[in-house]
Design an enzyme around this catalytic site. Structure first.
Site, PDB file in Angstrom:
ATOM      1  CE  LYS A  13      50.297  40.407  29.040  1.00 45.94           C
ATOM      2  NZ  LYS A  13      50.448  39.235  29.915  1.00 45.94           N
ATOM      3  NE  ARG A  88      43.777  40.470  29.811  1.00 46.36           N
ATOM      4  CZ  ARG A  88      43.711  40.567  31.124  1.00 46.36           C
ATOM      5  NH1 ARG A  88      42.612  40.176  31.751  1.00 46.36           N
ATOM      6  NH2 ARG A  88      44.729  41.035  31.818  1.00 46.36           N
ATOM      7  NE  ARG A 123      52.578  38.755  39.893  1.00 48.58           N
ATOM      8  CZ  ARG A 123      52.044  39.096  38.716  1.00 48.58           C
ATOM      9  NH1 ARG A 123      52.789  39.646  37.768  1.00 48.58           N
ATOM     10  NH2 ARG A 123      50.760  38.901  38.495  1.00 48.58           N
ATOM     11  NE  ARG A 156      47.381  41.667  41.699  1.00 52.61           N
ATOM     12  CZ  ARG A 156      48.065  41.824  40.580  1.00 52.61           C
ATOM     13  NH1 ARG A 156      49.078  42.653  40.517  1.00 52.61           N
ATOM     14  NH2 ARG A 156      47.754  41.133  39.495  1.00 52.61           N
ATOM     15  NE  ARG A 167      45.063  36.459  35.739  1.00 52.15           N
ATOM     16  CZ  ARG A 167      46.035  37.330  35.975  1.00 52.15           C
ATOM     17  NH1 ARG A 167      46.764  37.227  37.077  1.00 52.15           N
ATOM     18  NH2 ARG A 167      46.287  38.286  35.126  1.00 52.15           N
TER      19      ARG A 167
END
Length: 210
Positions: A13, A88, A123, A156, A167
């Site tokens: 996104k 959300r 990531r 992270r 998530r």
């Protein structure tokens, strides 16, 4: 043009929002960036949000909506904006409607869960300058070292496998129902899964006619 970027965590996104922002000449409002900035700066709302983000949970609605409403009231949003990371939940969507926030389209970027897991757990980010990398798609020149400033790259907390799975579970349970919410309002546009950023950008361009 006023848009919402919708999809699972790691669907791309933010990347597509940045491309659209440049093409359309409107700002991208990323709640993730706003919240991370608050966390980094140690603001009261940042400290409040940090415990939720670290656990892969959603930040409370009143925090999100307050941040968004303030941002959309700024001058650079008068000609349009791209909202990334909110709403959300159905409650957030209803709160945005009640505050008078309207959208032309909601772009739903479809990506399978297994692809999301591979993307996010790979990531890496630099805590010094903020540069981001991916161990497969966009690795640094030297493993574990930032190309820009030489800082040590880190994972992270919300990119760790257990957090990503949490998530995704939260997304399917609480956020995915928004598809029906916006489909009923005639603004939902589904972007089928594509294998790369360029193909996704082309698909979005075709949908929006730009």
């Amino acid at each position: 043009m006023k848009l919402i970027m919708f999809g699972a965590p790691g669907a791309g996104k933010g990347t597509q929002a940045a491309i659209l922002s440049e093409r359309l000449g409107v700002p991208t409002i990323s709640t993730g960036n706003i919240l991370r900035s608050a966390v980094k700066n140690g603001t009261p709302v940042g400290l409040q949000a940090k415990s939720y983000m670290d656990a892969g949970k959603l930040v409370p609605d009143e925090v999100i909506i307050g941040i968004v409403a303030e941002r959309l009231a700024e001058a650079d949003c008068q000609k349009g904006y791209i909202l990334d990371g909110v709403p959300r939940t159905i409650a957030q969507a209803e709160a945005l409607e009640q505050s008078g926030v309207q959208f032309d389209y909601v772009l739903d970027i479809e990506v399978p869960d297994q692809e999301i897991l591979q993307r996010m757990t790979g990531r890496r980010s630099c805590p010094v300058c903020g540069a981001t990398y991916h161990v497969e798609a966009a690795p640094p020149k030297k493993e574990g070292v930032c190309d820009s400033c030489g800082g040590a790259l880190t994972i992270r907390e919300d990119d760790r496998p257990e957090t990503v799975l949490s998530r995704l579970s939260t997304y399917h349970e609480q956020t995915e129902p928004l598809k029906d919410f916006y489909a009923q309002r005639g603004v939902l546009k589904v972007v089928p899964f594509q294998n790369n950023i360029e193909a996704t950008t082309r698909a979005i361009g075709e949908i929006l006619g730009i």
